[in-house]
Design a protein around this motif. Structure first.
Motif, PDB file in Angstrom:
ATOM      1  N   UNK A 176       8.553   2.060   1.752  1.00 25.03           N
ATOM      2  CA  UNK A 176       7.211   2.433   1.307  1.00 25.03           C
ATOM      3  C   UNK A 176       7.269   3.398   0.124  1.00 25.03           C
ATOM      4  N   UNK A 177       6.268   3.333  -0.724  1.00 21.71           N
ATOM      5  CA  UNK A 177       6.020   4.402  -1.690  1.00 21.71           C
ATOM      6  C   UNK A 177       5.232   5.473  -0.940  1.00 21.71           C
ATOM      7  N   UNK A 178       5.758   6.688  -0.900  1.00 21.17           N
ATOM      8  CA  UNK A 178       5.197   7.748  -0.060  1.00 21.17           C
ATOM      9  C   UNK A 178       4.729   8.910  -0.926  1.00 21.17           C
ATOM     10  N   UNK A 179       3.561   9.425  -0.599  1.00 16.30           N
ATOM     11  CA  UNK A 179       2.990  10.529  -1.377  1.00 16.30           C
ATOM     12  C   UNK A 179       2.393  11.560  -0.425  1.00 16.30           C
ATOM     13  N   UNK A 180       2.476  12.813  -0.827  1.00 16.26           N
ATOM     14  CA  UNK A 180       1.939  13.890   0.005  1.00 16.26           C
ATOM     15  C   UNK A 180       1.345  14.968  -0.885  1.00 16.26           C
ATOM     16  N   UNK A 181       0.453  15.743  -0.319  1.00 14.15           N
ATOM     17  CA  UNK A 181      -0.146  16.866  -1.036  1.00 14.15           C
ATOM     18  C   UNK A 181      -0.378  18.001  -0.057  1.00 14.15           C
ATOM     19  N   UNK A 182      -0.484  19.207  -0.592  1.00 21.64           N
ATOM     20  CA  UNK A 182      -0.985  20.342   0.174  1.00 21.64           C
ATOM     21  C   UNK A 182      -2.404  20.603  -0.312  1.00 21.64           C
ATOM     22  N   UNK A 183      -3.347  20.540   0.584  1.00 19.28           N
ATOM     23  CA  UNK A 183      -4.766  20.661   0.220  1.00 19.28           C
ATOM     24  C   UNK A 183      -5.366  21.894   0.889  1.00 19.28           C
ATOM     25  N   UNK A 231       0.825  -1.208   0.000  1.00 16.70           N
ATOM     26  CA  UNK A 231       0.000   0.000   0.000  1.00 16.70           C
ATOM     27  C   UNK A 231       0.856   1.253   0.000  1.00 16.70           C
ATOM     28  N   UNK A 232       0.704   2.139  -0.964  1.00 17.08           N
ATOM     29  CA  UNK A 232       1.348   3.459  -0.854  1.00 17.08           C
ATOM     30  C   UNK A 232       0.810   4.181   0.377  1.00 17.08           C
ATOM     31  N   UNK A 233       1.639   5.031   0.970  1.00 11.69           N
ATOM     32  CA  UNK A 233       1.222   5.805   2.137  1.00 11.69           C
ATOM     33  C   UNK A 233       1.017   7.254   1.718  1.00 11.69           C
ATOM     34  N   UNK A 234      -0.174   7.778   1.968  1.00 10.61           N
ATOM     35  CA  UNK A 234      -0.518   9.161   1.634  1.00 10.61           C
ATOM     36  C   UNK A 234      -0.498   9.991   2.916  1.00 10.61           C
ATOM     37  N   UNK A 235       0.273  11.070   2.898  1.00  7.86           N
ATOM     38  CA  UNK A 235       0.444  11.938   4.060  1.00  7.86           C
ATOM     39  C   UNK A 235      -0.463  13.157   3.949  1.00  7.86           C
ATOM     40  N   UNK A 236      -1.233  13.421   4.995  1.00  4.97           N
ATOM     41  CA  UNK A 236      -2.155  14.560   4.990  1.00  4.97           C
ATOM     42  C   UNK A 236      -1.839  15.470   6.178  1.00  4.97           C
ATOM     43  N   UNK A 296     -13.623  21.337   4.973  1.00  6.56           N
ATOM     44  CA  UNK A 296     -13.048  20.002   4.819  1.00  6.56           C
ATOM     45  C   UNK A 296     -13.755  19.159   3.763  1.00  6.56           C
ATOM     46  N   UNK A 297     -15.015  19.459   3.479  1.00  7.49           N
ATOM     47  CA  UNK A 297     -15.694  18.740   2.407  1.00  7.49           C
ATOM     48  C   UNK A 297     -14.991  18.985   1.064  1.00  7.49           C
ATOM     49  N   UNK A 298     -14.537  20.232   0.843  1.00  6.18           N
ATOM     50  CA  UNK A 298     -13.827  20.553  -0.392  1.00  6.18           C
ATOM     51  C   UNK A 298     -12.451  19.914  -0.413  1.00  6.18           C
ATOM     52  N   UNK A 299     -11.745  19.960   0.708  1.00 10.11           N
ATOM     53  CA  UNK A 299     -10.429  19.356   0.772  1.00 10.11           C
ATOM     54  C   UNK A 299     -10.505  17.844   0.567  1.00 10.11           C
ATOM     55  N   UNK A 300     -11.581  17.224   1.050  1.00 11.37           N
ATOM     56  CA  UNK A 300     -11.744  15.779   0.878  1.00 11.37           C
ATOM     57  C   UNK A 300     -11.873  15.412  -0.599  1.00 11.37           C
ATOM     58  N   UNK A 301     -12.450  16.293  -1.384  1.00 11.48           N
ATOM     59  CA  UNK A 301     -12.537  16.043  -2.826  1.00 11.48           C
ATOM     60  C   UNK A 301     -11.153  16.115  -3.464  1.00 11.48           C
ATOM     61  N   UNK A 302     -10.322  17.062  -2.988  1.00 14.46           N
ATOM     62  CA  UNK A 302      -8.937  17.122  -3.469  1.00 14.46           C
ATOM     63  C   UNK A 302      -8.196  15.833  -3.127  1.00 14.46           C
ATOM     64  N   UNK A 303      -8.389  15.364  -1.911  1.00 10.58           N
ATOM     65  CA  UNK A 303      -7.734  14.132  -1.483  1.00 10.58           C
ATOM     66  C   UNK A 303      -8.201  12.953  -2.320  1.00 10.58           C
ATOM     67  N   UNK A 304      -9.480  12.896  -2.608  1.00  8.79           N
ATOM     68  CA  UNK A 304     -10.018  11.808  -3.419  1.00  8.79           C
ATOM     69  C   UNK A 304      -9.343  11.741  -4.782  1.00  8.79           C
ATOM     70  N   UNK A 305      -9.207  12.896  -5.428  1.00 11.23           N
ATOM     71  CA  UNK A 305      -8.556  12.939  -6.736  1.00 11.23           C
ATOM     72  C   UNK A 305      -7.089  12.544  -6.633  1.00 11.23           C
ATOM     73  N   UNK A 306      -6.427  12.977  -5.562  1.00 10.47           N
ATOM     74  CA  UNK A 306      -5.012  12.665  -5.384  1.00 10.47           C
ATOM     75  C   UNK A 306      -4.815  11.166  -5.160  1.00 10.47           C
ATOM     76  N   UNK A 307      -5.651  10.561  -4.341  1.00 14.60           N
ATOM     77  CA  UNK A 307      -5.526   9.124  -4.084  1.00 14.60           C
ATOM     78  C   UNK A 307      -5.793   8.325  -5.350  1.00 14.60           C
ATOM     79  N   UNK A 308      -6.748   8.755  -6.143  1.00 14.78           N
ATOM     80  CA  UNK A 308      -6.983   8.065  -7.423  1.00 14.78           C
ATOM     81  C   UNK A 308      -5.762   8.168  -8.323  1.00 14.78           C
ATOM     82  N   UNK A 309      -5.103   9.317  -8.289  1.00 11.42           N
ATOM     83  CA  UNK A 309      -3.881   9.476  -9.079  1.00 11.42           C
ATOM     84  C   UNK A 309      -2.780   8.540  -8.568  1.00 11.42           C
TER      85      UNK A 309
END
Length: 314
Positions: A95-102, A67-72, A120-133
């Motif tokens: 680990x494969x590690x990924x991070x974003x600024x949301x 599992x890649x690890x996504x940092x929030x 946070x509802x808007x930021x969650x949409x950003x996170x959703x797109x990032x995780x799909x990527x």
């Protein structure tokens, strides 16, 4: 939440302290700084950039760590300042590690990019797109999440309401606040404002500056929605909550505790009285790191030794 006090301590430490980093090895492991003082030079060198070890979209997960690890990150922070410790640490562990600024409203500032400011509802949409990527690039069916402060709460909206439950395996939280915070009595004051009919005016002033801020308050509409139905902790996801008794932003710190067969709660001082890490400092804490590694790979969990730590790092 990352308070003004925490940020001031971070930048003061950066000016006064040397960065204590793990030495590189023959295998060219990345240095791992165990202090928040690493944040300022990293931000100055690469404003808003990913932490060392993160966002290699050519990374392919291993059989040991599929599992890649996504940092929030937390409120007012970004991927740069929040993850100087855990980015390289996890990369060194394979680990494969990924991070974003949301949650950045408008155009990012050139010197510092504060995130987590949108609802946070808007930021969650950003996170959703990032995780799909991330899933598309790595071929992984699921990711693990490691969040700090707001980064523990915001992804729960994604997991519960945006289809994330089928895409997240392990959900590890540093200084979570599932039941909100009563910091400075703000939740009580906001409730009083609502009873007096003053909430719309209060919201009109605060929301353009920080659309997520009132969502952290105990009893907020966001938290009520999150706790509705089957609650915060979703079936099929394994949750680990890591708290500190010295949390000055999540008040009380026990707001980070959850219940359920898929939930584990850890208070750092229960096993290490010499750990003085405060809210922000947990993101550079050796003891917290040991618990995080065990949560991400429970089949190979190791005893976590007690390492004395200052409020901003070991």
């Amino acid at each position: 939440m990352r308070t003004t006090k925490s940020l001031a301590a971070t930048f003061l430490a950066a000016a006064l302290a040397l960065i204590c980093a793990s030495p590189a090895t023959a295998d060219e492991e990345l240095p791992v700084p165990w202090t928040l003082a690493a944040a300022l030079p990293a931000q100055a060198a690469n404003p808003g950039g990913p932490p060392p070890g993160a966002n290699d979209f050519d990374c392919r997960p291993s059989a040991a760590h599929p599992n890649p690890v996504v940092l929030t990150h937390g409120l007012g922070a970004n991927q740069t300042v929040n993850w100087q410790t855990f980015g390289p640490l996890l990369k060194n562990q394979g680990y494969c590690v990924f991070s974003l600024t949301y949650g950045v409203p408008g155009e990012p500032l050139p010197i510092y990019q504060p995130g987590g400011l949108l609802p946070m509802e808007q930021s969650a949409k950003e996170l959703s797109a990032f995780i799909d990527r991330v899933r598309g690039a790595t071929g992984a069916s699921k990711v693990d999440i490691l969040g700090h402060s707001e980064g523990t709460l915001m992804p729960s909206y994604y997991v519960k309401f945006l289809g994330g439950a089928s895409k997240v395996d392990k959900y590890v939280s540093l200084t979570p606040l599932w039941n909100g915070t009563t910091l400075f009595g703000a939740s009580h004051l906001y409730a009083l404002a609502g009873a007096l009919g003053l909430a719309p005016g209060f919201n009109g002033i605060l929301d353009p500056l920080c659309g997520s801020c009132r969502q952290f308050l105990r009893g907020s509409e966001f938290l009520t929605n999150l706790r509705s139905g089957n609650g915060v902790f979703q079936p099929g996801v394994t949750y680990t909550n890591i708290m500190t008794r010295y949390d000055e932003a999540v008040v009380p710190y026990t707001s980070g505790m959850g219940t359920g067969s898929n939930v584990k709660n850890i208070v750092l001082q229960d096993s290490c009285l010499l750990d003085l890490a405060e809210h922000a400092g947990v993101a550079a804490d050796r003891n917290a790191a040991g618990h995080v590694l065990n949560a991400l790979d429970p089949a190979h969990a190791k005893p976590v030794p007690c390492v004395p730590a200052t409020p901003i790092g070991s």
